[in-house]
Design a protein around this motif. Structure first.
Motif, PDB file in Angstrom:
ATOM      1  N   ALA A  43       0.938  -1.226   0.040  1.00 18.19           N
ATOM      2  CA  ALA A  43      -0.070  -0.012  -0.003  1.00 18.19           C
ATOM      3  C   ALA A  43       0.963   1.412  -0.052  1.00 18.19           C
ATOM      4  CB  ALA A  43      -0.941   0.057   1.359  1.00 18.19           C
ATOM      5  N   ASP A  44       2.000   1.101   0.463  1.00 19.46           N
ATOM      6  CA  ASP A  44       2.717   2.427   0.718  1.00 19.46           C
ATOM      7  C   ASP A  44       3.749   2.565  -0.752  1.00 19.46           C
ATOM      8  OD1 ASP A  44       1.743   2.907   3.055  1.00 19.46           O
ATOM      9  OD2 ASP A  44       3.349   1.555   4.341  1.00 19.46           O
ATOM     10  N   GLY A  45       3.803   1.736  -1.315  1.00 22.70           N
ATOM     11  CA  GLY A  45       4.907   1.857  -2.543  1.00 22.70           C
ATOM     12  C   GLY A  45       4.258   1.768  -3.994  1.00 22.70           C
ATOM     13  N   ASP A  46       5.324   2.026  -4.769  1.00 21.81           N
ATOM     14  CA  ASP A  46       4.667   1.902  -6.179  1.00 21.81           C
ATOM     15  C   ASP A  46       4.839   0.188  -6.550  1.00 21.81           C
ATOM     16  OD1 ASP A  46       4.251   4.727  -6.418  1.00 21.81           O
ATOM     17  OD2 ASP A  46       6.111   4.935  -6.986  1.00 21.81           O
ATOM     18  N   ALA A  47       4.311  -0.014  -7.872  1.00 17.47           N
ATOM     19  CA  ALA A  47       4.633  -1.356  -8.374  1.00 17.47           C
ATOM     20  C   ALA A  47       6.020  -1.666  -8.622  1.00 17.47           C
ATOM     21  CB  ALA A  47       3.873  -1.430  -9.633  1.00 17.47           C
ATOM     22  N   PRO A  48       6.614  -2.759  -8.448  1.00 14.15           N
ATOM     23  CA  PRO A  48       7.974  -3.069  -8.601  1.00 14.15           C
ATOM     24  C   PRO A  48       8.270  -2.988 -10.273  1.00 14.15           C
ATOM     25  CG  PRO A  48       6.670  -5.178  -8.145  1.00 14.15           C
ATOM     26  CD  PRO A  48       5.659  -3.848  -7.903  1.00 14.15           C
ATOM     27  N   PRO A  49       9.482  -2.923 -10.469  1.00 14.75           N
ATOM     28  CA  PRO A  49       9.853  -3.015 -11.911  1.00 14.75           C
ATOM     29  C   PRO A  49       9.459  -4.308 -12.628  1.00 14.75           C
ATOM     30  CG  PRO A  49      11.872  -3.060 -10.616  1.00 14.75           C
ATOM     31  CD  PRO A  49      10.598  -2.820  -9.606  1.00 14.75           C
ATOM     32  N   VAL A  50       9.539  -5.197 -11.969  1.00 13.78           N
ATOM     33  CA  VAL A  50       9.173  -6.661 -12.560  1.00 13.78           C
ATOM     34  C   VAL A  50       8.014  -7.323 -11.882  1.00 13.78           C
ATOM     35  CG1 VAL A  50      10.362  -8.720 -13.313  1.00 13.78           C
ATOM     36  CG2 VAL A  50      11.762  -6.685 -13.252  1.00 13.78           C
ATOM     37  N   PHE A  51       7.080  -7.937 -12.458  1.00 14.54           N
ATOM     38  CA  PHE A  51       5.778  -8.671 -11.886  1.00 14.54           C
ATOM     39  C   PHE A  51       5.325  -9.429 -12.874  1.00 14.54           C
ATOM     40  CE2 PHE A  51       3.862  -4.489 -12.935  1.00 14.54           C
ATOM     41  CZ  PHE A  51       3.032  -5.087 -13.419  1.00 14.54           C
ATOM     42  N   ASN A  52       4.572 -10.756 -12.110  1.00 13.62           N
ATOM     43  CA  ASN A  52       3.914 -11.433 -13.172  1.00 13.62           C
ATOM     44  C   ASN A  52       2.465 -11.422 -13.043  1.00 13.62           C
ATOM     45  OD1 ASN A  52       2.921 -14.352 -13.699  1.00 13.62           O
ATOM     46  ND2 ASN A  52       4.960 -14.658 -14.497  1.00 13.62           N
ATOM     47  N   VAL A  53       1.767 -11.411 -14.148  1.00 15.75           N
ATOM     48  CA  VAL A  53       0.288 -11.673 -14.053  1.00 15.75           C
ATOM     49  C   VAL A  53      -0.243 -12.651 -15.031  1.00 15.75           C
ATOM     50  CG1 VAL A  53      -2.048 -10.231 -14.330  1.00 15.75           C
ATOM     51  CG2 VAL A  53       0.003  -9.138 -13.355  1.00 15.75           C
ATOM     52  N   ASP A  54      -0.861 -13.731 -14.570  1.00 16.73           N
ATOM     53  CA  ASP A  54      -1.349 -14.868 -15.387  1.00 16.73           C
ATOM     54  C   ASP A  54      -0.420 -15.454 -16.246  1.00 16.73           C
ATOM     55  OD1 ASP A  54      -3.694 -14.499 -14.373  1.00 16.73           O
ATOM     56  OD2 ASP A  54      -4.405 -12.960 -15.673  1.00 16.73           O
ATOM     57  N   GLY A  55       0.954 -15.691 -15.664  1.00 21.34           N
ATOM     58  CA  GLY A  55       2.118 -16.334 -16.636  1.00 21.34           C
ATOM     59  C   GLY A  55       2.699 -15.349 -17.339  1.00 21.34           C
ATOM     60  N   VAL A  56       2.299 -14.049 -17.495  1.00 20.18           N
ATOM     61  CA  VAL A  56       3.114 -13.083 -18.365  1.00 20.18           C
ATOM     62  C   VAL A  56       4.189 -12.317 -17.388  1.00 20.18           C
ATOM     63  CG1 VAL A  56       3.015 -11.157 -19.961  1.00 20.18           C
ATOM     64  CG2 VAL A  56       1.289 -12.908 -19.927  1.00 20.18           C
ATOM     65  N   ASN A  57       5.241 -12.275 -17.862  1.00 17.00           N
ATOM     66  CA  ASN A  57       6.131 -11.211 -17.051  1.00 17.00           C
ATOM     67  C   ASN A  57       6.272  -9.966 -17.551  1.00 17.00           C
ATOM     68  OD1 ASN A  57       7.325 -13.497 -15.372  1.00 17.00           O
ATOM     69  ND2 ASN A  57       8.493 -14.226 -17.190  1.00 17.00           N
ATOM     70  N   TYR A  58       5.878  -9.045 -16.701  1.00 16.40           N
ATOM     71  CA  TYR A  58       6.047  -7.434 -17.160  1.00 16.40           C
ATOM     72  C   TYR A  58       7.295  -6.686 -16.422  1.00 16.40           C
ATOM     73  CZ  TYR A  58       1.181  -8.160 -18.566  1.00 16.40           C
ATOM     74  OH  TYR A  58      -0.348  -8.406 -19.143  1.00 16.40           O
ATOM     75  N   PHE A  59       7.921  -6.140 -17.615  1.00 19.21           N
ATOM     76  CA  PHE A  59       9.283  -5.310 -17.029  1.00 19.21           C
ATOM     77  C   PHE A  59       8.846  -3.809 -17.638  1.00 19.21           C
ATOM     78  CE2 PHE A  59      10.246  -9.670 -18.127  1.00 19.21           C
ATOM     79  CZ  PHE A  59      11.201 -10.068 -17.528  1.00 19.21           C
ATOM     80  N   HIS A  60       9.229  -2.922 -16.558  1.00 21.55           N
ATOM     81  CA  HIS A  60       9.012  -1.613 -16.793  1.00 21.55           C
ATOM     82  C   HIS A  60      10.008  -0.682 -16.287  1.00 21.55           C
ATOM     83  CE1 HIS A  60       6.931  -1.262 -12.969  1.00 21.55           C
ATOM     84  NE2 HIS A  60       6.845   0.126 -13.273  1.00 21.55           N
ATOM     85  N   VAL A  61      10.107   0.458 -16.908  1.00 22.53           N
ATOM     86  CA  VAL A  61      10.881   1.658 -16.348  1.00 22.53           C
ATOM     87  C   VAL A  61      10.224   2.924 -16.692  1.00 22.53           C
ATOM     88  CG1 VAL A  61      13.224   0.478 -16.430  1.00 22.53           C
ATOM     89  CG2 VAL A  61      12.438   1.793 -18.312  1.00 22.53           C
ATOM     90  N   LYS A  62      10.457   4.012 -15.753  1.00 21.95           N
ATOM     91  CA  LYS A  62       9.773   5.060 -16.022  1.00 21.95           C
ATOM     92  C   LYS A  62      10.619   6.164 -16.428  1.00 21.95           C
ATOM     93  CE  LYS A  62       6.000   7.887 -14.203  1.00 21.95           C
ATOM     94  NZ  LYS A  62       5.074   8.376 -12.964  1.00 21.95           N
ATOM     95  N   VAL A  63      10.713   6.907 -17.740  1.00 22.03           N
ATOM     96  CA  VAL A  63      11.860   7.640 -18.267  1.00 22.03           C
ATOM     97  C   VAL A  63      10.838   8.933 -18.750  1.00 22.03           C
ATOM     98  CG1 VAL A  63      13.531   8.237 -19.759  1.00 22.03           C
ATOM     99  CG2 VAL A  63      13.270   5.765 -18.719  1.00 22.03           C
ATOM    100  N   ALA A  64      11.184  10.263 -18.243  1.00 18.28           N
ATOM    101  CA  ALA A  64      10.550  11.170 -18.383  1.00 18.28           C
ATOM    102  C   ALA A  64       8.977  11.231 -18.458  1.00 18.28           C
ATOM    103  CB  ALA A  64      11.154  11.769 -19.749  1.00 18.28           C
ATOM    104  N   GLY A  65       8.515  10.659 -17.487  1.00 19.87           N
ATOM    105  CA  GLY A  65       7.039  10.371 -17.336  1.00 19.87           C
ATOM    106  C   GLY A  65       6.471   9.626 -18.010  1.00 19.87           C
ATOM    107  N   LEU A  66       7.145   8.796 -18.893  1.00 19.65           N
ATOM    108  CA  LEU A  66       6.547   7.614 -19.900  1.00 19.65           C
ATOM    109  C   LEU A  66       7.123   6.555 -19.321  1.00 19.65           C
ATOM    110  CD1 LEU A  66       7.491   9.183 -23.205  1.00 19.65           C
ATOM    111  CD2 LEU A  66       5.508   9.683 -22.092  1.00 19.65           C
ATOM    112  N   LEU A  67       6.088   5.183 -19.597  1.00 21.73           N
ATOM    113  CA  LEU A  67       6.394   3.900 -19.028  1.00 21.73           C
ATOM    114  C   LEU A  67       6.783   3.192 -20.237  1.00 21.73           C
ATOM    115  CD1 LEU A  67       3.095   3.594 -16.883  1.00 21.73           C
ATOM    116  CD2 LEU A  67       5.343   3.402 -16.060  1.00 21.73           C
ATOM    117  N   PHE A  68       8.052   2.639 -20.318  1.00 22.99           N
ATOM    118  CA  PHE A  68       8.877   1.656 -21.250  1.00 22.99           C
ATOM    119  C   PHE A  68       8.541   0.292 -20.657  1.00 22.99           C
ATOM    120  CE2 PHE A  68      10.298   5.999 -22.150  1.00 22.99           C
ATOM    121  CZ  PHE A  68      10.772   5.576 -23.608  1.00 22.99           C
ATOM    122  N   VAL A  69       7.596  -0.422 -21.438  1.00 22.50           N
ATOM    123  CA  VAL A  69       7.329  -1.820 -20.800  1.00 22.50           C
ATOM    124  C   VAL A  69       7.687  -2.861 -21.966  1.00 22.50           C
ATOM    125  CG1 VAL A  69       5.569  -2.978 -19.622  1.00 22.50           C
ATOM    126  CG2 VAL A  69       5.337  -0.578 -19.929  1.00 22.50           C
TER     127      VAL A  69
END
Length: 442
Positions: A43-69
């Motif tokens: 509840a206190d933090g943002d989503a981690p840079p790597v997480f898994n949903v329904d067998g799909v691995n999501y990787f993301h970084v935030k650069v200049a306000g945009l989400l690169f995934v």
């Protein structure tokens, strides 16, 4: 190996989407944004840079306000994919000059061409701006930077001259009006500092993570010699006195030659096109922190308490810190907060975030050597059963200090191999110190 790559705006709009392998469902961007926006596992933090949903691995970084995934179903190294995302953002910025939603939308053809050259069927081919110039010939539609906000931290220095940071937002491939390129080079010494103070104000831990960034607009790729402090030491084996700059460890860009580094602390390199880190370094030796923080909290009645926060700038009066923000979690039963600032305080704003019971104190500008005090009177909805000191804090602080660095690491000179006697490119140097984790315990 990745399956998809996409870039999302802060609203969740799909700006760029490329599906390389067809292994992941088409609605993955919507799934990702919904999960990041309403992250509930912490509840206190943002989503981690790597997480898994329904067998799909999501990787993301935030650069200049945009989400690169990036997405994939296979087990790949997270650090490799996150590095790929960072480098992809850097290459696109090299070409477009400015990294924002407007520049993406106006140059989407160029962006897709870059992505197709960098990644083939999910496998990385190259992330070098230098190499891509041989394959990508489209010129970007340049975004006007005159209306972009320029903070004091984005000022470059060249002797006594000043140059706004928007100068570095030029594309490395596009010509300026008139078909000419202005010969110049920009060097950033950026330090992110982490300091933890105990309740008495003594330093428990301190660390500096620094990088020397370079962006070259030089024609002909001439050799550059960059000199650092002569008393620079790496480790403690060659310690040279109390004034020495001591790095715990460091690493260099692949283009850097270290032939004379051990002798006179000079780096020689032929800078590739685009922005790149010349050197990364880490320091854990004691250094003078830019701010001292003193916090006092005491009960003034059965349902009342008073918090006093003092912030003192320990740097020279010729230097200003910008966008200073002090935050402090308050006890759970805090119902109301009344703030008292010192007389004549200008550029201060205070707020009590009731949703997460947090005090916020923002200061637009802090002059070196000055001291600022905030008093906050707390009112509780019910009596506290435990120790108020255990329920409040710790206090944290964020800031940016231009033209200042805690490590004393300096670029002594920047020598460029001359093509002729009249050839004298502009050299711009900027120092910036930012808070990474600046915490004071109660």
């Amino acid at each position: 190996m990745i399956s998809q790559f996409f870039v999302l705006s802060q609203r969740g709009d799909n700006i760029v989407f490329r599906d390389y392998r067809g292994e992941v469902q088409k609605g993955s961007a919507e799934t990702f944004f919904r999960r990041v926006k309403f992250w509930k596992e912490d509840a206190d933090g943002d989503a981690p840079p790597v997480f898994n949903v329904d067998g799909v691995n999501y990787f993301h970084v935030k650069v200049a306000g945009l989400l690169f995934v990036a997405t994939t179903r296979v087990n790949v190294s997270p650090s490799v994919v996150l590095e790929l995302l960072q480098r992809t953002a850097r290459v696109i910025k090299d070409y477009l000059g400015v990294l924002n939603e407007d520049s993406f939308r106006k140059n989407f053809v160029l962006v897709y061409e870059l992505l197709d050259e960098m990644i083939d069927f999910g496998y990385v081919q190259t992330t070098s701006t230098e190499v891509l110039k041989s394959y990508v010939f489209n010129e970007p539609i340049v975004i006007e930077t005159a209306h972009m906000p320029v903070g004091p931290a984005s000022i470059f220095m060249h002797g006594g001259k000043r140059m706004p940071g928007t100068a570095i937002t030029k594309s490395v491939v596009a010509n300026e009006p008139g078909g000419k390129k202005r010969d110049e080079i920009f060097v950033d010494v950026i330090e992110k500092i982490s300091v933890t103070f105990n309740s008495s104000g003594y330093i428990l831990t301190s660390e500096i993570d620094g990088t020397i960034q370079m962006k070259s607009y030089l024609t002909g790729n001439p050799e550059i010699r960059l000199a650092l402090n002569e008393d620079l030491s790496i480790g403690t084996s060659d310690y040279r006195g109390s004034g020495a700059v001591i790095l715990d460890d460091c690493n260099f860009h692949e283009s850097v030659h270290l032939d004379s580094f051990d002798v006179d602390r000079t780096l020689s390199l032929v800078p590739p096109d685009g922005e790149f880190p010349v050197m990364n370094y880490r320091i854990t030796q004691a250094f003078k922190p830019p701010f001292r923080i003193n916090t006092l909290i005491e009960e003034t009645g059965p349902l009342k308490a008073e918090v006093t926060i003092k912030v003192r700038a320990e740097f020279n009066s010729s230097i200003n810190a910008n966008t200073v923000l002090v935050q402090m979690p308050l006890p759970t039963f805090t119902a109301r907060v009344n703030f008292e600032l010192e007389p004549g305080a200008v550029g201060h704003n205070t707020d009590f975030k009731e949703a997460n019971k947090r005090l916020e104190w923002g200061i637009k500008k802090v002059v070196g050597g000055s001291e600022h005090t905030l008093r906050a009177k707390l009112t509780f909805s019910q009596e506290l059963h435990g120790n108020i000191m255990k329920e409040a804090g710790p206090l944290s602080m964020t800031f940016t200090i231009p033209m200042y660095n805690s490590s004393r690491l300096q670029v002594k000179y920047l020598q460029i191999a001359k093509k002729s006697k009249s050839h004298n490119p502009y050299r711009w140097v900027r120092y910036v110190t930012q808070a990474n984790s600046y915490v004071a315990r109660l």
